[in-house]
Design a protein around this motif. Structure first.
Motif, short mmCIF file in Angstrom:
data_model
loop_
_atom_site.label_atom_id
_atom_site.label_comp_id
_atom_site.label_asym_id
_atom_site.label_seq_id
_atom_site.Cartn_x
_atom_site.Cartn_y
_atom_site.Cartn_z
N GLY A 1 -29.07 82.50 19.03
CA GLY A 1 -28.21 83.11 17.78
C GLY A 1 -26.74 82.88 17.98
N MET A 2 -26.19 82.53 17.10
CA MET A 2 -24.58 81.92 17.18
C MET A 2 -23.69 82.90 16.46
SD MET A 2 -23.11 78.13 16.37
CE MET A 2 -23.53 78.28 14.69
N VAL A 3 -22.71 83.30 17.13
CA VAL A 3 -21.78 84.07 16.48
C VAL A 3 -20.34 83.51 16.63
CG1 VAL A 3 -20.62 86.41 16.40
CG2 VAL A 3 -23.13 86.23 16.69
N ILE A 4 -19.48 83.43 15.64
CA ILE A 4 -18.15 82.56 15.53
C ILE A 4 -17.35 83.88 15.78
CG2 ILE A 4 -16.42 81.06 14.57
CD1 ILE A 4 -18.92 79.70 15.56
N HIS A 5 -16.20 83.93 16.50
CA HIS A 5 -15.40 84.97 16.60
C HIS A 5 -13.81 84.32 16.22
CE1 HIS A 5 -17.85 87.56 19.15
NE2 HIS A 5 -18.28 86.35 19.74
N ASP A 6 -13.92 83.15 16.32
CA ASP A 6 -12.54 82.38 16.02
C ASP A 6 -12.57 80.90 15.58
OD1 ASP A 6 -9.61 82.33 15.32
OD2 ASP A 6 -9.32 81.71 17.44
N PHE A 7 -11.92 80.39 14.81
CA PHE A 7 -12.25 79.04 14.35
C PHE A 7 -11.07 78.46 14.01
CE2 PHE A 7 -13.86 75.67 11.48
CZ PHE A 7 -14.47 74.99 12.12
N GLU A 8 -10.59 77.48 14.49
CA GLU A 8 -9.21 76.74 14.24
C GLU A 8 -9.60 75.37 13.92
OE1 GLU A 8 -5.01 76.10 15.98
OE2 GLU A 8 -6.22 77.27 17.00
N PRO A 9 -9.61 74.84 12.68
CA PRO A 9 -9.94 73.38 12.50
C PRO A 9 -8.59 72.76 12.69
CG PRO A 9 -9.88 74.61 10.63
CD PRO A 9 -10.13 75.50 11.50
N GLN A 10 -8.68 71.28 13.26
CA GLN A 10 -7.29 70.61 13.55
C GLN A 10 -7.20 69.82 12.23
OE1 GLN A 10 -5.94 71.17 16.78
NE2 GLN A 10 -7.13 72.89 16.05
N VAL A 11 -6.45 70.31 11.30
CA VAL A 11 -6.27 69.58 10.15
C VAL A 11 -5.01 69.88 9.73
CG1 VAL A 11 -8.51 70.21 9.11
CG2 VAL A 11 -6.92 71.90 8.87
N ASN A 12 -4.47 69.02 8.74
CA ASN A 12 -3.13 69.23 8.36
C ASN A 12 -3.16 69.02 6.69
OD1 ASN A 12 -2.19 66.24 7.44
ND2 ASN A 12 -3.17 66.07 9.42
N GLY A 13 -2.14 69.29 6.19
CA GLY A 13 -1.94 69.44 4.49
C GLY A 13 -2.06 70.84 4.12
N ASP A 14 -1.41 70.98 2.83
CA ASP A 14 -1.41 72.13 2.12
C ASP A 14 -2.44 72.30 1.23
OD1 ASP A 14 1.18 72.89 3.13
OD2 ASP A 14 1.98 71.39 1.68
N TRP A 15 -2.56 71.77 0.16
CA TRP A 15 -3.87 71.92 -0.61
C TRP A 15 -5.01 71.00 -0.36
CZ3 TRP A 15 -5.72 75.05 -4.00
CH2 TRP A 15 -6.56 74.71 -5.00
N VAL A 16 -4.63 69.65 0.01
CA VAL A 16 -5.75 68.62 0.43
C VAL A 16 -5.46 68.65 2.05
CG1 VAL A 16 -6.66 66.57 0.31
CG2 VAL A 16 -5.69 67.58 -1.78
N LYS A 17 -6.72 69.34 2.55
CA LYS A 17 -6.76 69.20 4.04
C LYS A 17 -7.19 67.79 4.53
CE LYS A 17 -5.66 73.32 4.37
NZ LYS A 17 -4.13 73.82 4.98
N LYS A 18 -6.63 67.36 5.47
CA LYS A 18 -6.85 66.22 6.21
C LYS A 18 -7.02 66.43 7.86
CE LYS A 18 -3.49 64.07 4.41
NZ LYS A 18 -2.39 63.11 4.33
N PHE A 19 -8.09 65.79 8.46
CA PHE A 19 -8.23 65.94 9.88
C PHE A 19 -7.02 65.33 10.72
CE2 PHE A 19 -13.00 66.36 8.75
CZ PHE A 19 -12.96 67.53 9.12
N ASN A 20 -6.81 65.87 11.58
CA ASN A 20 -5.56 65.08 12.69
C ASN A 20 -6.35 63.85 13.34
OD1 ASN A 20 -3.81 67.12 11.79
ND2 ASN A 20 -4.40 68.43 13.56
N LEU A 21 -6.05 62.99 13.33
CA LEU A 21 -6.79 62.01 13.70
C LEU A 21 -5.98 61.11 14.72
CD1 LEU A 21 -8.53 60.21 10.60
CD2 LEU A 21 -9.55 61.91 12.29
#
Length: 323
Positions: free
Chosen positions: A59-79
């Motif tokens: 079983g998997m439980v997520i406590h914190d999740f921080e995607p590495q993205v940038n942008g306000d309305w349209v999110k883009k991955f940090n590449l």
């Protein structure tokens, strides 16, 4: 014959850096449950055989999740472009979605009837912690920690009542959200759409459940004997589908026949049979562990059917539909 677990192993609050957040060709976000099952098998292969432990589910439980993205309305991955070529020229970008997360994993374990004293048990948990710190989860690096409260936990059924065991495990998982299967919602919503449109498919239902829909409502206002039309936009999700519902990958479906060993060149392991597959998706729900009535609601296991060409992960809520 499939084994049923008689013990539980909890790996609380693993800090994972730069895990793969693109979970399938169609979805992104938290790591897929296939990654958790893959981690379970990798850990199983690293444990000493004389322990006689067999992992059956996870079983998997997520406590914190921080995607590495940038942008306000349209999110883009940090590449990043790496490595640099000769002369300093940059290479083309291959899109990779990364995230930092804190994840707890609960394993159902079949421990072959052996008595282990408390000192041996603590030694084993320390060994497991050392092994886990050298592994990767969903492509991300596990950051070692030495805090006592973050050490693995092990519970044998029969030592205490199931309610006490479940209470201890739930407290170790809070606050957080556990991923459950909701195949039943997908089936129910497919039937609902087909009652409106006979040509509707499960894909239409999956897309409808995966998004926030907007539709236009025309309202007629009457004032001083005059009628006026007013357009109002309403935002909704499918009626009755309350909760944190998300599209998730749950395994793979065959695209080709099953080839014997050595027939297909350049496979990862030439000692096992090979098959071309594509991702299989369904609907999942994130639920706080304190809302679960039983620990088995949290656990996922793998099911294989070579004839149907299905290799997927099943949760208690999806077993009936799969069978």
């Amino acid at each position: 014959m499939a084994l049923t677990h008689n013990s539980y192993l909890v790996l609380p609050r693993l800090k994972v850096q730069n895990l793969n957040t693109i979970s399938s060709p169609f979805t992104w976000g938290a790591p897929s449950i296939t990654a958790a099952l893959g981690f379970m098998h990798a850990l199983q292969r690293r444990l000493p055989k004389d322990w006689k432990w067999m992992f059956t589910s996870v079983g998997m439980v997520i406590h914190d999740f921080e995607p590495q993205v940038n942008g306000d309305w349209v999110k883009k991955f940090n590449l990043t472009r790496n490595p640099l070529g000769k002369g300093g020229e940059t290479q083309g970008i291959i899109e990779e979605g990364r995230a930092h997360a804190i994840v707890s994993l609960v394993f159902g374990v079949f421990a072959l009837g052996q008595q282990v004293d408390e000192n041996q048990n603590q030694q084993r948990l320390g060994d497991i912690s050392s092994i886990v710190n050298t592994m990767r989860f969903a492509g991300g690096s596990i950051i070692p920690h030495d805090h006592f409260s973050q050490l693995p936990l092990f519970f044998m059924e029969g030592e205490e009542t199931n309610e006490l065991v479940w209470g201890k495990i739930k407290r170790s998982l809070l606050p957080g959200f556990a991923l459950l299967s909701r195949d039943d919602l997908l089936i129910k919503h497919t039937q609902y759409l087909q009652s409106i449109n006979a040509n509707a498919t499960a894909l239409d239902a999956w897309l409808d459940l995966s998004r926030i829909n907007r539709h236009c409502v025309m309202e007629i206002e009457e004032k001083d004997g005059m009628h006026s039309e007013k357009i109002k936009w309403e935002i909704y999700r499918a009626a009755g589908e309350a909760g944190w519902i998300v599209p998730i990958p749950v395994g793979y479906s065959a695209l080709s026949e099953r080839y014997e060993t050595g027939v297909v060149n350049n496979t990862r392991d030439s000692r096992v049979a090979f098959r071309f597959v594509e991702s299989m998706c369904s609907i999942g729900q994130w639920v706080s562990p304190h809302r679960l009535f039983d620990l088995t609601d949290l656990l996922w296991s793998s099911v294989t059917d070579h004839q149907l060409g299905i290799y997927r992960c099943v949760n208690k809520n999806s077993l009936q539909e799969f069978n």
